[in-house]
Design an enzyme around this catalytic site. Structure first.
Site, PDB file in Angstrom:
ATOM      1  N   THR A  18      13.161   4.620  10.727  1.00  0.00           N
ATOM      2  CA  THR A  18      14.064   3.532  11.096  1.00  0.00           C
ATOM      3  C   THR A  18      13.638   2.242  10.397  1.00  0.00           C
ATOM      4  OG1 THR A  18      14.438   4.569  13.244  1.00  0.00           O
ATOM      5  CG2 THR A  18      14.986   2.230  13.059  1.00  0.00           C
ATOM      6  N   SER A  24       4.990  -7.024  -1.786  1.00  0.00           N
ATOM      7  CA  SER A  24       4.662  -7.112  -0.369  1.00  0.00           C
ATOM      8  C   SER A  24       5.200  -8.421   0.214  1.00  0.00           C
ATOM      9  CB  SER A  24       3.137  -7.074  -0.227  1.00  0.00           C
ATOM     10  OG  SER A  24       2.757  -7.341   1.095  1.00  0.00           O
ATOM     11  N   GLY A  25       5.497  -8.431   1.509  1.00  0.00           N
ATOM     12  CA  GLY A  25       6.043  -9.622   2.144  1.00  0.00           C
ATOM     13  C   GLY A  25       5.017 -10.680   2.483  1.00  0.00           C
ATOM     14  N   HIS A  26       3.884 -10.247   3.032  1.00  0.00           N
ATOM     15  CA  HIS A  26       2.982 -11.236   3.639  1.00  0.00           C
ATOM     16  C   HIS A  26       2.172 -12.049   2.635  1.00  0.00           C
ATOM     17  CE1 HIS A  26      -1.071  -9.152   3.534  1.00  0.00           C
ATOM     18  NE2 HIS A  26      -0.279  -8.199   3.114  1.00  0.00           N
ATOM     19  N   GLN A  44       0.411  -9.515  -6.002  1.00  0.00           N
ATOM     20  CA  GLN A  44      -0.114 -10.883  -6.094  1.00  0.00           C
ATOM     21  C   GLN A  44       0.733 -11.772  -6.996  1.00  0.00           C
ATOM     22  OE1 GLN A  44      -2.724 -12.110  -4.428  1.00  0.00           O
ATOM     23  NE2 GLN A  44      -3.403 -10.191  -3.504  1.00  0.00           N
ATOM     24  N   THR A  77       0.840  -1.201   0.000  1.00  0.00           N
ATOM     25  CA  THR A  77       0.000   0.000   0.000  1.00  0.00           C
ATOM     26  C   THR A  77       0.874   1.249   0.000  1.00  0.00           C
ATOM     27  OG1 THR A  77      -1.972  -0.979   0.984  1.00  0.00           O
ATOM     28  CG2 THR A  77      -1.598   1.345   1.444  1.00  0.00           C
ATOM     29  N   ASN A 124      -6.047  -9.083  -7.791  1.00  0.00           N
ATOM     30  CA  ASN A 124      -6.166  -9.775  -6.505  1.00  0.00           C
ATOM     31  C   ASN A 124      -7.483 -10.529  -6.360  1.00  0.00           C
ATOM     32  OD1 ASN A 124      -6.865  -6.917  -6.588  1.00  0.00           O
ATOM     33  ND2 ASN A 124      -7.575  -7.168  -4.498  1.00  0.00           N
ATOM     34  N   CYS A 138      -9.804  -6.413   1.762  1.00  0.00           N
ATOM     35  CA  CYS A 138      -9.846  -5.021   2.213  1.00  0.00           C
ATOM     36  C   CYS A 138     -11.269  -4.488   2.220  1.00  0.00           C
ATOM     37  CB  CYS A 138      -8.994  -4.150   1.314  1.00  0.00           C
ATOM     38  SG  CYS A 138      -7.300  -4.718   1.216  1.00  0.00           S
TER      39      CYS A 138
END
Lengths: 391, 128
Positions: A237, A199-201, A179, A72, A151, A325
């Site tokens: 950070t 994206s990672g997840h 995706q 996002t 998606n 979402c």
């Protein structure tokens, strides 16, 4: 009750390989990578490795990878950053009607700020209308953003054709590949892709971390302001453990792409065939072949998708309607609506997304439950068979 | 999102199907959500004796329609379209987010069913 998880397009569990890489950075190696001391240098080295892994996975230089809090943010940033950094060249952006809300809502914001946005139509299988893309590209266009794969319905766009059309005009091309990592091979330099979000997840990595690739030489304004992290373009950070996990997840997803996709695609096609064999009035949404190997999106005639999803959930089977979402929203899926489905079939759509750990036995259980639940919901439905697909 | 009462009624709704011998029915479609509600009534001596429903709708729709059919049983026909959020909350507890629009649609459906009853009654009397 054993649970069956078929909502892998929403999120996936962290794999043990990924978690093992992350653990030291959640415990002993806690240095701030911006620090010059040994602890800082160690974590900075971990970020460098993650950047190299992602770059290798998508075919770019490590210096072209910027870490973010997820896709996002990457999507928000690429649109905002490229539009604003290049507004002396033009103020026109092209996207499609089936993009993720993180693209569409930023486009709305940019329109409020004086940019012009064209939203391309898609055809009945979810492919972006290339004739419209060609028609709308003009000397004012500074960015085209089209997702690699949708998606909801899983249709994989004709990405190379889009990149060629946009590239010929010298316009920047971004794709949201959230995706698609681990589903299709990327070599962004060879393909002519100028920017890409991931994206990672979605790929057995951690939540809350993603990356944006931006080709060297493309002007992009910063989105997060603060310190000098990420070459001064994305302050804050670094989420070291998350980034380490992301790097490993991309490495694994691209390393195992052939074996995973072959297995999942076979299961997907078996599942679709079993549903069609056992339940009438089922319609597969999206392209039957040029689709993500894990995506099965089906409209069940006469049946409300939310009720079907909830009945499955009460039987230990987790799926989704529309995109995750949009849970809590009663609006019809904009993606299926843009594809021209009738309202009853939009409402009757359910998305099943498989993973490399999904088994044939699990899918057989799901089909058995589907048969019972669809029959029950059809008894409640006031829609006649002859009305299916017409309302 | 949904409390246990809603889930239980959704799993095993009462009053589902076509009501044999009904003498009134109403059907509505919510244009925004495309949820369809149909309610059948059996009216005797100005009171609702029995009612059943069909719906093309989500969890809230099924649970609230089932509950509505329970609430209106025994009520004066002229009062059924006035059932409100409190009537549902008394039975179900905390209502889901989208319950307001579903209840509004149920009331509209009942209103159409009431009109249908009087239309049928007038037709019957004219035929006598």
């Amino acid at each position: 009750m054993n649970r069956i998880y078929l909502d892998n397009a929403a999120t996936t569990p962290i794999s043990s390989e990924v978690l093992n890489e992350m653990m030291p950075y959640l415990t002993t190696n806690y240095g701030n990578p911006s620090a010059v001391h040994a602890f800082g240098r160690e974590t900075k080295h971990a970020l460098d490795i993650a950047r190299e892994r992602i770059a290798k996975g998508i075919g770019c230089d490590p210096s072209e990878i910027y870490f973010t809090s997820g896709a996002t943010e990457a999507n928000n940033w690429v649109l905002y950053g490229i539009a604003n950094a290049n507004k002396d060249k033009g103020r026109h952006i092209i996207t499609s009607k089936i993009e993720h809300p993180s693209v569409l809502n930023m486009c709305k914001r940019l329109e409020e700020e004086g940019f012009r946005v064209t939203y391309l139509d898609v055809d009945s299988q979810g492919f972006v209308r290339l004739d419209q893309l060609i028609h709308h590209l003009d000397s004012d266009t500074v960015l085209v953003s089209i997702m690699t794969a949708n998606n909801e319905v899983g249709t994989i766009q004709n990405l190379q054709a889009i990149a060629n059309i946009v590239g010929e005009k010298g316009i920047t091309f971004h794709t949201d590949a959230t995706q698609a990592i681990g589903a299709i091979n990327f070599n962004v330099h060879e393909m002519g892709i100028d920017a890409l979000s991931l994206s990672g997840h979605k790929i057995n990595g951690p939540k809350g971390v993603g990356a944006l690739y931006v080709k060297k030489g493309i002007k992009i304004a910063p989105f997060m302001l603060g310190g000098e992290q990420e070459y001064g373009l994305r302050a804050g950070t670094s989420n070291v453990a998350g980034i380490v996990g992301l790097g490993k997840a991309v490495e694994i997803a691209t390393r195992d792409i052939v074996t995973n996709n072959k297995k999942i695609r076979q299961l997907r096609d078996y599942f679709i065939a079993q549903i069609n064999k056992n339940i009438d009035m089922c319609y597969l949404n999206g392209h039957p072949i040029q689709r993500l190997s894990n995506n099965v999106n089906i409209s069940f005639g006469m049946v409300d998708g939310e009720s079907l999803m909830m009945m499955l959930d009460l039987n230990g089977i987790m799926v989704s309607t529309g995109s995750a979402c949009s849970v809590g929203s009663v609006k019809l899926s904009p993606v299926l609506t843009a594809m021209g489905l009738s309202k009853d079939l939009v409402k009757g759509a359910v998305r099943f997304t498989l993973s490399k750990t999904t088994t044939k036995e699990e899918l057989d259980i799901v089909v058995t439950q589907l048969v019972k639940i669809v029959q029950k919901l059809r008894q409640i439905s006031p829609i006649a068979k002859s009305q299916v697909g017409t309302l | 999102m949904y409390n246990e009462n809603i889930i239980q009624i959704f799993k095993n709704p009462n009053n589902v199907g076509v009501l044999q011998g009904h003498n009134a029915q109403g059907t509505t479609t919510n244009e925004a959500t495309n949820e369809i509600i149909r309610i059948y009534l059996l009216v005797e001596n100005g009171k609702v004796v029995e009612s059943k429903f069909k719906t093309f709708g989500g969890v809230s729709c099924i649970a609230l329609c089932s509950t509505a059919c329970e609430i209106i049983k025994g009520m004066d026909l002229d009062k059924i379209e006035n059932i409100d959020v409190l009537d549902f909350a008394r039975v179900l507890g905390q209502l889901p987010e989208d319950s307001g629009q579903v209840i509004a649609q149920i009331r509209q459906t009942l209103s159409i069913a009431v009109a249908d009853y009087y239309k049928r009654l007038a037709k019957e009397q004219n035929n006598k």
